[in-house]
Write a protein that holds these residues in place. Structure first.
Motif, PDB file in Angstrom:
ATOM      1  N   GLY A 158       0.828  -1.212   0.000  1.00  0.00           N
ATOM      2  CA  GLY A 158       0.000   0.000   0.000  1.00  0.00           C
ATOM      3  C   GLY A 158       0.858   1.256   0.000  1.00  0.00           C
ATOM      4  N   ILE A 159       1.905   1.275   0.823  1.00  0.00           N
ATOM      5  CA  ILE A 159       2.792   2.440   0.881  1.00  0.00           C
ATOM      6  C   ILE A 159       3.637   2.525  -0.389  1.00  0.00           C
ATOM      7  CG2 ILE A 159       4.700   3.543   2.137  1.00  0.00           C
ATOM      8  CD1 ILE A 159       3.573   2.234   4.700  1.00  0.00           C
ATOM      9  N   ARG A 160       4.098   1.368  -0.888  1.00  0.00           N
ATOM     10  CA  ARG A 160       4.899   1.382  -2.130  1.00  0.00           C
ATOM     11  C   ARG A 160       4.120   1.983  -3.281  1.00  0.00           C
ATOM     12  NH1 ARG A 160       5.559  -1.040  -6.844  1.00  0.00           N
ATOM     13  NH2 ARG A 160       4.087  -2.741  -6.578  1.00  0.00           N
ATOM     14  N   THR A 161       2.870   1.538  -3.432  1.00  0.00           N
ATOM     15  CA  THR A 161       2.089   1.972  -4.596  1.00  0.00           C
ATOM     16  C   THR A 161       1.461   3.358  -4.410  1.00  0.00           C
ATOM     17  OG1 THR A 161       0.188   0.730  -3.766  1.00  0.00           O
ATOM     18  CG2 THR A 161       1.581  -0.371  -5.376  1.00  0.00           C
ATOM     19  N   THR A 162       1.091   3.699  -3.182  1.00  0.00           N
ATOM     20  CA  THR A 162       0.382   4.968  -2.949  1.00  0.00           C
ATOM     21  C   THR A 162       1.336   6.122  -2.673  1.00  0.00           C
ATOM     22  OG1 THR A 162      -1.397   3.672  -1.942  1.00  0.00           O
ATOM     23  CG2 THR A 162      -1.498   6.038  -1.641  1.00  0.00           C
ATOM     24  N   VAL A 163       2.492   5.839  -2.110  1.00  0.00           N
ATOM     25  CA  VAL A 163       3.437   6.906  -1.771  1.00  0.00           C
ATOM     26  C   VAL A 163       4.621   6.921  -2.752  1.00  0.00           C
ATOM     27  CG1 VAL A 163       4.917   7.871   0.026  1.00  0.00           C
ATOM     28  CG2 VAL A 163       2.713   6.850   0.650  1.00  0.00           C
ATOM     29  N   PHE A 164       5.396   5.858  -2.786  1.00  0.00           N
ATOM     30  CA  PHE A 164       6.578   5.848  -3.662  1.00  0.00           C
ATOM     31  C   PHE A 164       6.187   5.949  -5.144  1.00  0.00           C
ATOM     32  CE2 PHE A 164       8.441   3.784   0.139  1.00  0.00           C
ATOM     33  CZ  PHE A 164       9.596   4.538   0.273  1.00  0.00           C
ATOM     34  N   ARG A 165       5.251   5.111  -5.572  1.00  0.00           N
ATOM     35  CA  ARG A 165       4.908   5.072  -7.002  1.00  0.00           C
ATOM     36  C   ARG A 165       4.237   6.368  -7.456  1.00  0.00           C
ATOM     37  NH1 ARG A 165       0.587   2.401 -10.388  1.00  0.00           N
ATOM     38  NH2 ARG A 165       1.602   1.669 -12.274  1.00  0.00           N
TER      39      ARG A 165
END
Length: 599
Positions: free
Chosen positions: A453-460
């Motif tokens: 969730g953090i990878r896709t919503t924040v980093f990506r």
């Protein structure tokens, strides 16, 4: 031979699982009566044209406009909710079409308002407010409009821009038609060797396949197809950017980025903080990539390996009533009042729970100032559906508090704040589930869920935001961008974001071409800011208790009564600083440590 399970018709769904739309209007006949009233009232608003210079007339206009907007919203919400219950019901589709068409007409009746208000001498509105205290409630609303004076054209200019809005929106429409209607993908083989036509819809399943050949084939086929249209897709995206830059220039903004942020009083530093903070913490993402590579047992990790789960668990069947219980346990830190509002929503017809024949897919929260909040679900008994329930109820309870505590003029909240309440609920849910899961395998699954969730919503999304900033600045500087230029910019971003261990496959270079949000300029960074604010709120609520809850409820009650940055800051989350994003990275690192410990 087993019987095929068919979707129930709308009539066959138990009323306990349907939203109570009848509370708005008893039937379509009553709706038609109110529609006639709107059609008689709305044109009369034009009588105020040329008369906004006096306090009395300005107040009369604002109150009349408020009355018309509230009636319009109620009619609009009813028609759309009814239409979404059963898209095959022609009667309700007619209602939707009627009110949608008339909404545009209502806008034309009030088109004189902003240009006329901006023609008044500087300070004139403040003088009128001082003369008539009843105008005080509209002070922020009016000052916000006046603050945009240097960026608003005269009546003729605004009319001209409005008349070419369809042309300016053409690139996004062309992209939509090409990718949704005209573009088709070849067949690939699934895990069992069956030939399956690849689509945008089933790609998300194939890219998560445990069979590496399947996900690689899906990846290569999808992006290979987009590459076949690279010239058209480059033309549509760069034309969209040029149109946005044109609008920014004609409205006297220093840049297209300023034209997107300034209307909501969001400093440009907020956007820069997002990009800079994430770039300073990319080592956390690199560590995740390295750990995922190890857990998947790969000698090298490719872009098509990113979405495959590191652990498989059997999908648990969760009855809706049990989903409600899980949700209530998870959001317990929000306090008794919040819990009671949640229960009221469940028990009094806010939620339309199950699928039925013809029902619109997906999920949303909607409603208006003079209705209860409404939540559309298509509940399918899985953990993801529990998450969707708390997410949409987060939106609805935000709206509930806002409408109860603000006049209608400030009852809606800006996009910058819109996803905060829903994501706060999701953060509380996943935190509760991780802390209370005893099964090691399921706990690993949940930890990875939040990491993803953090990878896709924040980093990506931050990577998308950086791509947008780069492409807009280059075109603003007069640099033309070819398909190769766009692919190179995107490739270099992927190399930097995912680190040395990731093999950045050539196919990913075309990913920019399938992101619809790029046609809604500088939109995606708000996913990162929204998640960061929600993570900060959920952390404070869990750790600080009552005091943090009181501030958070204050945020929910604020609606649109101030600018988003100010509303969040009063509640204890300062998005003008890097701290909320830094705290999100800390959470990401904590989850990585948990994952390493569990394995």
């Amino acid at each position: 031979m087993s019987e095929v399970k068919k979707l129930k018709t709308r009539d066959a769904i138990d009323s306990n699982y349907k939203w109570n739309v009848d509370k708005m209007y008893k039937n379509s006949e009553e709706w038609e009566e109110k529609f006639k009233i709107l059609k008689s009232k709305a044109p009369q608003i034009q009588k105020f044209s040329g008369k906004l210079g006096t306090a009395k007339e300005l107040l009369c206009f604002l109150e009349s406009n408020d009355d018309i907007e509230r009636l319009l919203d109620k009619l609009l919400v009813y028609a759309h909710l009814r239409g979404d219950e059963d898209t095959g019901n022609a009667k309700f589709q007619v209602l939707k079409n009627k009110i949608d068409a008339y909404a545009a007409e209502v806008s034309s009746f009030t088109a004189f308002f902003i240009p006329e208000l901006l023609l008044l001498p500087i300070g004139a509105v403040d003088e009128e407010i001082n003369k008539l205290p009843a105008l005080k409630v509209y002070e922020f609303y009016l000052s916000d409009i006046i603050s945009q004076k240097e960026h608003t054209l005269d009546a003729e200019g605004e009319k001209l821009l409005a008349s070419v809005s369809d042309c300016l929106n053409a690139p996004g429409n062309i992209f939509g038609m090409l990718t949704n209607a005209d573009m088709t993908f070849p067949c690939i083989k699934d895990e069992k060797g069956n030939e399956i036509e690849l689509t945008e819809g089933n790609y998300s399943n194939f890219i998560k396949s445990k069979d590496r050949c399947v996900r690689k084939d899906a990846f290569d086929t999808l992006f290979g197809t987009y590459k076949n249209f690279k010239n058209t897709l480059t033309a549509s995206l760069t034309s969209s950017i040029k149109n946005f830059i044109f609008d920014a220039k004609i409205r006297n903004y220093s840049s297209s980025l300023e034209s997107s942020l300034k209307p909501n009083n969001i400093p440009l530093e907020v956007y820069d903080n997002v990009v800079d903070t994430i770039n300073k913490n990319l080592s956390s993402l690199h560590k995740y990539v390295s750990l995922k590579k190890k857990l998947l047992g790969l000698s090298e990790i490719h872009m098509y390996d990113l979405y495959v789960p590191i652990v498989e668990v059997e999908q648990e069947h969760i009855e809706y009533e049990d989903a409600v219980k899980i949700a209530l346990y998870a959001i317990k830190p929000l306090g008794e009042e919040y819990l009671n509002i949640f229960k009221e929503g469940i028990n009094k017809g806010w939620v339309d729970v199950f699928q039925n024949k013809g029902k619109r897919s997906g999920a949303y929260s909607w409603g208006c100032y003079d209705s209860m909040p409404y939540v559309l679900l298509n509940y399918n008994y899985q953990l993801n559906d529990v998450s969707t329930l708390v997410h949409e109820m987060g939106h609805s309870i935000h709206s509930y508090y806002s409408r109860k505590n603000q006049p209608s003029i400030y009852s809606d909240y800006e996009l910058f704040c819109a996803e905060v309440a829903s994501t706060t609920n999701e953060c509380l849910l996943i935190d509760y589930l991780i802390k209370n899961e005893k099964d090691k395998k399921k706990r690993l699954f949940l930890i990875n869920q939040q990491l993803e969730g953090i990878r896709t919503t924040v980093f990506r999304q931050c990577m998308f935001a950086e791509f947008e900033k780069t492409t807009h600045e280059k075109i603003e500087q007069g640099t033309p961008l070819s398909p190769e230029d766009l692919c190179q910019i995107y490739h270099e971003l992927n190399v930097r974001y995912f680190g040395e261990e990731m093999v950045v496959d050539e196919g990913i270079d075309m990913e920019w071409s399938r992101i619809p949000h790029f046609y809604n300029d500088f939109y995606v960074y708000q996913y990162a800011t929204g998640f960061a604010a929600a993570n900060s709120f959920s952390k404070m609520i869990v750790e600080d208790g009552e005091n943090a809850v009181e501030k958070y409820i204050g945020f929910l009650k604020s609606g649109g009564s101030d600018y988003p940055i100010s509303i969040l800051k009063k509640a204890g989350v300062d998005m003008s600083t890097p701290k909320p994003l830094e705290d999100t990275i800390k959470r990401f690192d904590e989850l990585l440590a948990m994952l390493e410990k569990e394995i």
